[in-house]
Design a protein around this motif. Structure first.
Motif, PDB file in Angstrom:
ATOM      1  N   ARG A 136     -31.120  19.595 -41.166  1.00  0.00           N
ATOM      2  CA  ARG A 136     -32.016  18.933 -41.767  1.00  0.00           C
ATOM      3  C   ARG A 136     -32.132  19.651 -43.146  1.00  0.00           C
ATOM      4  N   PRO A 137     -32.777  18.771 -44.188  1.00  0.00           N
ATOM      5  CA  PRO A 137     -32.538  19.126 -45.659  1.00  0.00           C
ATOM      6  C   PRO A 137     -32.652  20.772 -46.030  1.00  0.00           C
ATOM      7  N   LEU A 138     -33.832  21.538 -45.422  1.00  0.00           N
ATOM      8  CA  LEU A 138     -33.995  22.655 -45.972  1.00  0.00           C
ATOM      9  C   LEU A 138     -32.928  23.617 -45.583  1.00  0.00           C
ATOM     10  N   GLY A 139     -32.208  23.387 -44.378  1.00  0.00           N
ATOM     11  CA  GLY A 139     -31.172  24.255 -43.914  1.00  0.00           C
ATOM     12  C   GLY A 139     -29.684  23.970 -44.536  1.00  0.00           C
ATOM     13  N   LEU A 140     -29.831  22.656 -44.986  1.00  0.00           N
ATOM     14  CA  LEU A 140     -28.693  22.227 -45.477  1.00  0.00           C
ATOM     15  C   LEU A 140     -28.458  22.705 -47.075  1.00  0.00           C
ATOM     16  N   LEU A 141     -29.671  23.092 -47.686  1.00  0.00           N
ATOM     17  CA  LEU A 141     -29.797  23.596 -48.890  1.00  0.00           C
ATOM     18  C   LEU A 141     -29.925  25.096 -49.108  1.00  0.00           C
ATOM     19  N   TYR A 142     -29.587  25.951 -47.792  1.00  0.00           N
ATOM     20  CA  TYR A 142     -29.950  27.135 -47.871  1.00  0.00           C
ATOM     21  C   TYR A 142     -29.596  28.091 -48.948  1.00  0.00           C
ATOM     22  N   PHE A 143     -28.427  27.801 -49.424  1.00  0.00           N
ATOM     23  CA  PHE A 143     -27.719  28.642 -50.554  1.00  0.00           C
ATOM     24  C   PHE A 143     -27.916  27.919 -51.990  1.00  0.00           C
ATOM     25  N   GLN A 144     -28.884  26.846 -52.003  1.00  0.00           N
ATOM     26  CA  GLN A 144     -29.032  26.232 -53.250  1.00  0.00           C
ATOM     27  C   GLN A 144     -29.772  27.001 -54.375  1.00  0.00           C
ATOM     28  N   VAL A 186     -42.947  32.852 -53.019  1.00  0.00           N
ATOM     29  CA  VAL A 186     -42.494  31.847 -52.058  1.00  0.00           C
ATOM     30  C   VAL A 186     -43.099  32.039 -50.716  1.00  0.00           C
ATOM     31  N   GLY A 187     -42.763  33.402 -50.556  1.00  0.00           N
ATOM     32  CA  GLY A 187     -43.281  33.563 -48.896  1.00  0.00           C
ATOM     33  C   GLY A 187     -44.727  33.447 -48.782  1.00  0.00           C
ATOM     34  N   ALA A 188     -45.448  33.643 -49.820  1.00  0.00           N
ATOM     35  CA  ALA A 188     -46.780  33.467 -49.596  1.00  0.00           C
ATOM     36  C   ALA A 188     -47.281  31.865 -49.177  1.00  0.00           C
ATOM     37  N   ALA A 189     -46.321  31.094 -50.102  1.00  0.00           N
ATOM     38  CA  ALA A 189     -46.592  29.687 -49.772  1.00  0.00           C
ATOM     39  C   ALA A 189     -46.427  29.395 -48.572  1.00  0.00           C
ATOM     40  N   VAL A 190     -45.257  29.794 -47.897  1.00  0.00           N
ATOM     41  CA  VAL A 190     -44.815  29.277 -46.470  1.00  0.00           C
ATOM     42  C   VAL A 190     -45.667  29.711 -45.637  1.00  0.00           C
ATOM     43  N   ARG A 191     -46.107  31.017 -45.648  1.00  0.00           N
ATOM     44  CA  ARG A 191     -47.367  31.614 -44.900  1.00  0.00           C
ATOM     45  C   ARG A 191     -48.348  30.868 -44.825  1.00  0.00           C
ATOM     46  N   GLU A 192     -48.792  30.232 -45.976  1.00  0.00           N
ATOM     47  CA  GLU A 192     -49.806  29.447 -46.159  1.00  0.00           C
ATOM     48  C   GLU A 192     -49.844  28.281 -45.486  1.00  0.00           C
ATOM     49  N   LEU A 193     -48.734  27.707 -45.767  1.00  0.00           N
ATOM     50  CA  LEU A 193     -48.474  26.276 -44.779  1.00  0.00           C
ATOM     51  C   LEU A 193     -48.404  26.398 -43.589  1.00  0.00           C
ATOM     52  N   SER A 225     -41.804  20.846 -38.853  1.00  0.00           N
ATOM     53  CA  SER A 225     -41.650  19.454 -39.478  1.00  0.00           C
ATOM     54  C   SER A 225     -41.827  19.434 -40.709  1.00  0.00           C
ATOM     55  N   ARG A 226     -42.803  19.984 -41.355  1.00  0.00           N
ATOM     56  CA  ARG A 226     -43.325  19.935 -42.883  1.00  0.00           C
ATOM     57  C   ARG A 226     -41.975  20.469 -43.573  1.00  0.00           C
ATOM     58  N   MET A 227     -41.767  21.728 -43.170  1.00  0.00           N
ATOM     59  CA  MET A 227     -40.787  22.737 -44.093  1.00  0.00           C
ATOM     60  C   MET A 227     -39.474  22.228 -44.096  1.00  0.00           C
ATOM     61  N   GLU A 244     -40.638  23.915 -55.566  1.00  0.00           N
ATOM     62  CA  GLU A 244     -41.811  22.697 -55.892  1.00  0.00           C
ATOM     63  C   GLU A 244     -42.315  21.814 -55.047  1.00  0.00           C
ATOM     64  N   ASP A 245     -41.353  21.315 -54.185  1.00  0.00           N
ATOM     65  CA  ASP A 245     -41.997  20.463 -52.873  1.00  0.00           C
ATOM     66  C   ASP A 245     -42.956  21.143 -52.194  1.00  0.00           C
ATOM     67  N   LEU A 246     -42.578  22.413 -51.808  1.00  0.00           N
ATOM     68  CA  LEU A 246     -43.756  23.229 -51.129  1.00  0.00           C
ATOM     69  C   LEU A 246     -45.171  23.285 -51.834  1.00  0.00           C
ATOM     70  N   GLN A 247     -44.777  23.734 -52.888  1.00  0.00           N
ATOM     71  CA  GLN A 247     -46.098  23.688 -53.745  1.00  0.00           C
ATOM     72  C   GLN A 247     -46.804  22.436 -53.695  1.00  0.00           C
ATOM     73  N   ASN A 248     -46.101  21.149 -54.073  1.00  0.00           N
ATOM     74  CA  ASN A 248     -46.748  19.987 -54.209  1.00  0.00           C
ATOM     75  C   ASN A 248     -47.541  19.637 -52.723  1.00  0.00           C
ATOM     76  N   LEU A 249     -46.700  19.805 -51.825  1.00  0.00           N
ATOM     77  CA  LEU A 249     -47.320  19.692 -50.343  1.00  0.00           C
ATOM     78  C   LEU A 249     -48.442  20.371 -49.941  1.00  0.00           C
ATOM     79  N   LEU A 250     -48.559  21.740 -50.485  1.00  0.00           N
ATOM     80  CA  LEU A 250     -49.679  22.398 -50.247  1.00  0.00           C
ATOM     81  C   LEU A 250     -51.049  21.882 -51.294  1.00  0.00           C
ATOM     82  N   ALA A 251     -50.598  21.566 -52.148  1.00  0.00           N
ATOM     83  CA  ALA A 251     -51.589  20.852 -53.228  1.00  0.00           C
ATOM     84  C   ALA A 251     -52.301  19.663 -52.762  1.00  0.00           C
TER      85      ALA A 251
END
Length: 444
Positions: A273-281, A405-412, A424-426, A433-440
């Protein structure tokens, strides 16, 4: 939470256990070869450093010392497919499967203790005086190694099925099985050379080194890369690697093993999935990946232990008395490693943001000695240390410092109704920025 942590399930009947195992082994045979090729390609493509200016730099010093993943994955895949074909655990009921796994953990512990005793004997200044003990211990270890070769593959298959069942209960399945099929192999792991720019904390390179290299050779590689490329470098140990089958360090700690097996499979899942494909981005995406895998690994690992090995569930922490008294004096302050490391990272980030590189490095060395005085033998505390350990931001305090970043993941995770909804969301995010927009978008 949707997981069943803390609630042991009723044992399955033997014939149901066999039916599930047979279905699992059939899926392994059909799908594993495809995923071996796909996931290995993705994992190896991520071994390149982040920045094009460093595209070949560190590798110029490590090319002949790097771990051969292609050979390891090929041999491990053949081993796992052979184990799936034989599958002796399919003829054991659940109680016998559990006992076999516990016996395997006890065997590994016996090996680790015996190997430590052998190292001590070899360090004796009078080797002839302990020759008989060395010979006896070598014979004992030989027998243990033979037993391990028989027992550990079966224990791995059992644990694969148990972790798969818990992932399945959380919805990570297609036609009743996790995709990709969960496969892991306990093995000596390569160490990772981490390189970070000196003026900021970020993984510029992560290179796996051959397992047989000595500490002195690790230090030589660190020094060569650091001196030639003006980078902060550190060779770090790892507990697992998300190739396919996943690599997991050999251990006698079943709680740790269940968590790491779950963590590494989540990397396999995300790699499709995209998050894993972009691990080193970007460093942010690396932290999003590792924090997600840590949170999932912890929850699934705890659920596996609660269901199959409830006697190994750790006891709750002892309550802290609220009111000291003459009979109950206040306890001595306990050194809090994570809190001190958190404070260190925050100060280092502040110094680097002001361009005070030498001051930051001098401060980290002072803090390294501080940790040493409190019993923590950290060989190097530098930008590379934080670039690696700071990406595991599943705790609010630690090496990640104030990284948001970690705080946002924990919040989600806290705002997701289930572990599957969280993943599924992650999984489909392509930036912080996608994560921040998702939380917002989730609202208050």
């Amino acid at each position: 939470m949707a997981i069943i942590a803390g609630r042991p399930c009723a044992p399955q009947l033997p014939h149901l256990t066999i039916a599930f195992a047979g279905s699992y082994h059939a899926w392994v045979h059909r799908l594993a070869p495809f995923f071996v090729v796909l996931l290995l390609t993705q994992c190896l493509s991520g071994a390149a450093p982040h920045g094009p200016d460093l595209a070949a730099g560190p590798h110029a010093f490590t090319w002949d010392q790097e771990f051969d993943y292609v050979s390891w994955v090929g041999s491990a895949a053949l081993l796992k497919l052979g184990q799936a074909a034989l599958g002796p655990e399919r003829y054991l009921d659940e109680a016998a499967q559990k006992q076999l796994v516990l016996d395997a953990m006890a065997l590994v512990q016996d090996i680790q203790v015996s190997e430590h005793q052998l190292r001590i004997l070899h360090a004796d200044p009078d080797p002839q005086a302990v020759r008989a003990q060395i010979d006896e211990l070598n014979a004992h270890l030989g027998a243990l190694y033979g037993r391990r070769a028989e027992l550990l593959p079966i224990a791995e298959n059992i644990l694969q099925s148990q972790v798969s069942a818990v992932f399945g209960e959380q919805g990570f399945t297609l036609l009743g099985q996790p995709i990709p099929p969960l496969l892991f192999h306990s093995t000596p792991l390569p160490s990772n050379l981490i390189a970070s720019p000196r003026d900021r904390i970020a993984q510029a390179a992560s290179i796996s080194l051959r397992t047989e290299l000595t500490l002195e050779e690790h230090i030589a590689i660190e020094d060569q890369v650091a001196s030639a490329l003006n980078l902060s470098t550190l060779v770090v140990p790892v507990g697992g690697i998300g190739v396919y089958p996943t690599m997991v360090a050999q251990t006698s700690d079943l709680n740790w093993l269940a968590e790491v097996v779950s963590h590494e499979w989540m990397h396999n899942y995300l790699t499709l999935r995209p998050l894993g494909l972009l691990y080193f981005q970007s460093p942010q995406l690396t932290t999003m990946n590792e924090t997600t895998a840590n949170l999932v690994g912890r929850e699934i690992g705890q659920a596996v232990i609660a269901r199959y090995y409830p006697e190994l569930v750790p006891p709750p922490p002892a309550p802290v008395p609220s009111t000291p008294s003459p009979d109950n004096p206040p306890a001595e302050p306990v050194f809090d490693f994570n809190a001190e490391m958190h404070a260190t990272r925050v100060q280092v980030d502040a110094l680097l943001a002001e361009g005070e590189i030498e001051e930051a490095e001098a401060y980290m060395e002072t803090r390294r000695l501080f940790f040493w005085d409190h019993g923590y033998a950290i060989r190097k505390l530098n930008q590379a240390y934080f670039a690696f350990y700071g990406s595991y931001a599943d705790s609010p305090i630690g090496a990640a410092g104030e990284d948001p970043v970690g705080a946002a993941v924990r919040e989600l995770r806290a705002r997701s109704a289930s572990l599957k909804e969280f993943v599924s969301r992650m999984a489909w995010l392509t930036s912080f920025e996608d994560l921040q927009n998702l939380l917002a978008g989730l609202g208050p």
